[in-house]
Design an enzyme around this catalytic site. Structure first.
Site, PDB file in Angstrom:
ATOM      1  N   LYS A 281       0.820  -1.035   0.076  1.00 22.57           N
ATOM      2  CA  LYS A 281       0.093   0.004   0.020  1.00 22.57           C
ATOM      3  C   LYS A 281       1.116   1.136   0.047  1.00 22.57           C
ATOM      4  CE  LYS A 281      -3.967  -1.993   2.495  1.00 22.57           C
ATOM      5  NZ  LYS A 281      -4.634  -2.067   3.768  1.00 22.57           N
TER       6      LYS A 281
ATOM      7  N   TYR B 236     -12.714  -2.350  -2.974  1.00 23.17           N
ATOM      8  CA  TYR B 236     -13.242  -2.227  -1.579  1.00 23.17           C
ATOM      9  C   TYR B 236     -14.739  -1.980  -1.273  1.00 23.17           C
ATOM     10  CZ  TYR B 236      -8.293  -1.880   0.522  1.00 23.17           C
ATOM     11  OH  TYR B 236      -7.254  -2.206   0.927  1.00 23.17           O
TER      12      TYR B 236
ATOM     13  N   PHE C  59     -14.921   4.320   7.834  1.00 22.21           N
ATOM     14  CA  PHE C  59     -13.690   4.348   7.176  1.00 22.21           C
ATOM     15  C   PHE C  59     -13.608   4.467   5.808  1.00 22.21           C
ATOM     16  CE2 PHE C  59     -13.846  -0.008   8.410  1.00 22.21           C
ATOM     17  CZ  PHE C  59     -13.585  -0.849   7.229  1.00 22.21           C
TER      18      PHE C  59
ATOM     19  N   ASN D 214      -1.734   0.262   7.550  1.00 27.28           N
ATOM     20  CA  ASN D 214      -1.121  -1.141   7.687  1.00 27.28           C
ATOM     21  C   ASN D 214      -0.429  -1.779   6.541  1.00 27.28           C
ATOM     22  OD1 ASN D 214      -3.512  -1.533   6.145  1.00 27.28           O
ATOM     23  ND2 ASN D 214      -4.724  -2.779   7.616  1.00 27.28           N
TER      24      ASN D 214
ATOM     25  N   HIS E 200      -2.195  -5.301   1.657  1.00 25.66           N
ATOM     26  CA  HIS E 200      -3.495  -6.036   1.501  1.00 25.66           C
ATOM     27  C   HIS E 200      -3.149  -7.440   1.161  1.00 25.66           C
ATOM     28  CE1 HIS E 200      -7.419  -7.341   0.045  1.00 25.66           C
ATOM     29  NE2 HIS E 200      -6.925  -7.815  -1.074  1.00 25.66           N
TER      30      HIS E 200
ATOM     31  N   GLU F 245      -9.534 -11.281  -7.039  1.00 27.03           N
ATOM     32  CA  GLU F 245      -9.004 -10.211  -6.981  1.00 27.03           C
ATOM     33  C   GLU F 245      -7.772 -10.106  -8.109  1.00 27.03           C
ATOM     34  OE1 GLU F 245      -7.942  -9.537  -2.943  1.00 27.03           O
ATOM     35  OE2 GLU F 245      -9.944  -8.889  -2.386  1.00 27.03           O
TER      36      GLU F 245
HETATM   37  P1  IDP Z   1      -7.809  -6.605   5.691  1.00 24.34           P
HETATM   38  O1  IDP Z   1      -7.053  -5.571   5.109  1.00 24.34           O
HETATM   39  O2  IDP Z   1      -6.760  -6.971   7.207  1.00 24.34           O
HETATM   40  O3  IDP Z   1      -8.468  -7.632   5.015  1.00 24.34           O
HETATM   41  P2  IDP Z   1     -10.382  -5.202   6.315  1.00 24.34           P
HETATM   42  O4  IDP Z   1     -11.050  -5.310   7.343  1.00 24.34           O
HETATM   43  O5  IDP Z   1     -10.707  -6.125   4.991  1.00 24.34           O
HETATM   44  O6  IDP Z   1      -8.898  -5.449   6.740  1.00 24.34           O
HETATM   45  O7  IDP Z   1     -10.235  -3.505   5.821  1.00 24.34           O
HETATM   46  C1  IDP Z   1      -9.739  -3.502   4.630  1.00 24.34           C
HETATM   47  C2  IDP Z   1      -8.768  -2.045   4.871  1.00 24.34           C
HETATM   48  O8  IDP Z   1      -9.518  -1.149   5.582  1.00 24.34           O
HETATM   49  C3  IDP Z   1      -7.623  -2.158   6.038  1.00 24.34           C
HETATM   50  O9  IDP Z   1      -6.398  -3.141   5.660  1.00 24.34           O
HETATM   51  C4  IDP Z   1      -7.208  -1.021   6.586  1.00 24.34           C
HETATM   52  O10 IDP Z   1      -6.385  -0.352   5.695  1.00 24.34           O
HETATM   53  C5  IDP Z   1      -8.750  -0.589   6.535  1.00 24.34           C
HETATM   54  N1  IDP Z   1      -9.490  -0.363   7.539  1.00 24.34           N
HETATM   55  C6  IDP Z   1     -10.171  -1.267   8.030  1.00 24.34           C
HETATM   56  N2  IDP Z   1     -10.807  -1.053   9.460  1.00 24.34           N
HETATM   57  C7  IDP Z   1     -10.229   0.358   9.580  1.00 24.34           C
HETATM   58  C8  IDP Z   1     -10.710   1.423  10.679  1.00 24.34           C
HETATM   59  O11 IDP Z   1     -11.481   1.201  11.614  1.00 24.34           O
HETATM   60  N3  IDP Z   1     -10.179   2.649  10.512  1.00 24.34           N
HETATM   61  C9  IDP Z   1      -9.457   2.874   9.322  1.00 24.34           C
HETATM   62  N4  IDP Z   1      -9.101   2.007   8.326  1.00 24.34           N
HETATM   63  C10 IDP Z   1      -9.573   0.697   8.509  1.00 24.34           C
HETATM   64 MG    MG Z   2      -9.850  -7.582   3.710  1.00 23.97          MG
END
Ligand code: IDP
Ligand code: MG
Length: 149
Positions: A9, A49, A57, A112, A115, A126
């Protein structure tokens, strides 16, 4: 064999972590079948997404993922989806185990780093969303026989 889509990312690209992150998947044994450096369009981000539409978010997530170029990698391997998710670590880096990408290199859920597809079906979908068929290589590595049983 299972396929999974990895996106290094914007925060990871900006922090110069592409090599470290890709290296972890390579050392794990996963086979690279597609790789490119690209700018995700708003349209592609919305499709990728879509499952998070309506969440608080979502708008910030779209802005984040299109905010700089990303490295996109298609990986193949035994249990590639689950294996990559374990290597990535929990969604919120503050809860991610040490030794994982997020647990070692990140602190906040909005930054984070990486992905990874979350199911076998989504892995397939994907990879096909981000790569044209001719951008994927069907190949065997010399070391595959020491990694795949
Ligand atoms: P993942 O990437 O571990 O699969 P997901 O729940 O699919 O997590 O969420 C997708 C992305 O959305 C996350 O990797 C993160 O970048 C963002 N995200 C998820 N939850 C939050 C939040 O509570 N605040 C801000 N960004 C979030
Ligand atoms: Mg995810």
């Amino acid at each position: 064999m299972e396929r999974t889509l990895i996106i290094i990312k914007p925060d990871a690209v900006q922090r110069g972590l592409c090599g470290d992150i890709l290296g972890r998947f390579e050392r794990r044994g996963l086979r690279i079948i597609g790789m490119k450096f690209m700018q995700i369009s708003k349209d592609l981000a919305e499709r990728h997404y879509a499952v998070h539409e309506g969440k608080p978010f979502h708008a910030g997530l779209i802005e984040y993922i299109i905010s700089s170029p990303v490295a996109v990698i298609a990986l193949e391997g035994t249990d590639a989806v689950a294996a990559a998710r374990v290597t990535i670590g929990a969604t919120n880096p503050s809860a991610a185990a040490a030794g994982t990408i997020r647990g070692d290199l990140a602190l906040e859920v909005g930054f984070n780093l990486v992905h990874g597809s979350d199911s076998v079906e989504n892995g397939r979908e994907e990879v096909n969303r981000f790569f044209a068929a001719e951008e994927l290589q069907h190949w065997t590595r010399a070391i595959d026989r020491w990694i795949f049983e």
